[in-house]
Design a protein around this motif. Structure first.
Motif, PDB file in Angstrom:
ATOM      1  N   UNK A  12       0.697  -1.194   0.087  1.00 19.23           N
ATOM      2  CA  UNK A  12       0.009   0.024   0.118  1.00 19.23           C
ATOM      3  C   UNK A  12       0.871   1.372   0.064  1.00 19.23           C
ATOM      4  N   UNK A  13       1.868   1.454  -0.950  1.00 22.36           N
ATOM      5  CA  UNK A  13       2.780   2.411  -0.741  1.00 22.36           C
ATOM      6  C   UNK A  13       2.673   3.577  -1.883  1.00 22.36           C
ATOM      7  N   UNK A  14       1.425   3.384  -2.489  1.00 20.72           N
ATOM      8  CA  UNK A  14       1.459   4.406  -3.854  1.00 20.72           C
ATOM      9  C   UNK A  14       0.578   5.459  -3.321  1.00 20.72           C
ATOM     10  N   UNK A  15      -0.026   5.537  -2.055  1.00 18.90           N
ATOM     11  CA  UNK A  15      -0.598   6.708  -1.775  1.00 18.90           C
ATOM     12  C   UNK A  15      -0.779   6.893   0.008  1.00 18.90           C
ATOM     13  N   UNK A  16      -1.317   8.070   0.193  1.00 14.66           N
ATOM     14  CA  UNK A  16      -1.604   8.078   1.711  1.00 14.66           C
ATOM     15  C   UNK A  16      -0.569   7.999   2.682  1.00 14.66           C
ATOM     16  N   UNK A  17      -0.766   7.289   3.879  1.00 18.98           N
ATOM     17  CA  UNK A  17       0.167   7.026   4.810  1.00 18.98           C
ATOM     18  C   UNK A  17       1.430   6.020   4.550  1.00 18.98           C
ATOM     19  N   UNK A  35       4.604  -2.411  -2.885  1.00 17.14           N
ATOM     20  CA  UNK A  35       3.527  -3.257  -3.245  1.00 17.14           C
ATOM     21  C   UNK A  35       2.408  -2.635  -3.435  1.00 17.14           C
ATOM     22  N   UNK A  36       1.800  -2.330  -4.551  1.00 21.24           N
ATOM     23  CA  UNK A  36       0.548  -1.769  -4.892  1.00 21.24           C
ATOM     24  C   UNK A  36      -0.214  -2.319  -5.979  1.00 21.24           C
ATOM     25  N   UNK A  37      -1.433  -2.257  -6.147  1.00 19.47           N
ATOM     26  CA  UNK A  37      -2.140  -2.838  -7.252  1.00 19.47           C
ATOM     27  C   UNK A  37      -2.633  -1.731  -7.971  1.00 19.47           C
ATOM     28  N   UNK A  38      -2.405  -0.403  -7.963  1.00 23.10           N
ATOM     29  CA  UNK A  38      -3.183   0.437  -8.753  1.00 23.10           C
ATOM     30  C   UNK A  38      -1.892   0.765  -9.896  1.00 23.10           C
ATOM     31  N   UNK A  39      -2.091   0.511 -11.079  1.00 28.59           N
ATOM     32  CA  UNK A  39      -1.157   0.801 -12.151  1.00 28.59           C
ATOM     33  C   UNK A  39      -1.596   2.047 -12.697  1.00 28.59           C
ATOM     34  N   UNK A  40      -3.109   2.073 -13.117  1.00 33.88           N
ATOM     35  CA  UNK A  40      -3.482   3.226 -13.906  1.00 33.88           C
ATOM     36  C   UNK A  40      -4.272   4.241 -13.154  1.00 33.88           C
ATOM     37  N   UNK A  41      -4.178   5.368 -13.626  1.00 35.01           N
ATOM     38  CA  UNK A  41      -4.806   6.268 -12.653  1.00 35.01           C
ATOM     39  C   UNK A  41      -6.330   6.135 -12.574  1.00 35.01           C
ATOM     40  N   UNK A  42      -6.674   6.685 -11.493  1.00 37.12           N
ATOM     41  CA  UNK A  42      -8.107   6.441 -10.998  1.00 37.12           C
ATOM     42  C   UNK A  42      -8.634   7.960 -10.771  1.00 37.12           C
ATOM     43  N   UNK A  46      -6.027   9.486  -5.798  1.00 39.97           N
ATOM     44  CA  UNK A  46      -4.633  10.024  -6.177  1.00 39.97           C
ATOM     45  C   UNK A  46      -3.536   8.757  -6.029  1.00 39.97           C
ATOM     46  N   UNK A  47      -2.659   8.671  -7.031  1.00 39.90           N
ATOM     47  CA  UNK A  47      -1.564   7.905  -6.694  1.00 39.90           C
ATOM     48  C   UNK A  47      -1.727   6.557  -7.583  1.00 39.90           C
ATOM     49  N   UNK A  48      -0.509   6.214  -7.997  1.00 40.29           N
ATOM     50  CA  UNK A  48      -0.306   4.684  -8.740  1.00 40.29           C
ATOM     51  C   UNK A  48       0.982   4.246  -8.133  1.00 40.29           C
TER      52      UNK A  48
END
Length: 143
Positions: A12-17, A35-42, A46-48
């Motif tokens: 969960x390092x792509x955004x927030x805390x 480690x994160x599952x967001x590859x494409x902007x939403x 915020x954040x990928x």
């Protein structure tokens, strides 16, 4: 404890805390496996994984992008192996969660399922590897 030359594996390092922790570690000289599952902007979040890794590098750290949904056991094992192969792992920060913008009940269930699976999947793989390396020093922190 100095983080210089250490490696954090951060779920969960792509955004927030998670991103804030990753950036602080990078400023202190750490390598960060994100480690994160967001590859494409939403448009709603915020954040990928790509923007998180770029921010870590801009803060002075080395970043490894690990596209992984922590609920996927095989992908978790592969991500841990990839991080070990590049940097090693000194510290594991379990920060992954999930948000569903579909209502409180489903948001809560999704967040709990992701948090639980992160702790139960990432932690044991990192612990096994640190014991195998003979140090037993992998430190885990669940947020």
């Amino acid at each position: 404890m100095s983080l210089a030359g250490k490696t954090l594996l951060m779920s969960g390092g792509s955004r927030g805390i998670g991103l804030a922790i990753a950036l602080r570690a990078a400023r202190d000289g750490a390598n960060v496996g994100i480690c994160a599952k967001t590859a494409d902007p939403d448009p709603l979040l915020e954040g990928t994984i790509h923007t998180g890794a770029a921010a870590v590098q801009a803060a002075g750290g080395k970043a490894l992008q690990l596209l992984v949904d922590t609920r996927d056991e095989e992908r978790v094992k592969a991500a841990v192996a990839e991080a070990i192969g590049l940097f090693g792992i000194d510290i594991l920060v379990n920060n992954a969660s999930a948000i569903r913008l579909t209502g409180t009940k489903f948001c809560w269930q999704s967040a709990c399922a992701t948090s639980h699976s992160t702790t139960c999947r990432l932690g044991p793989h990192c612990k096994r590897i640190s014991l195998w390396k003979g140090c037993g020093a992998c430190r885990r922190q669940t947020i």
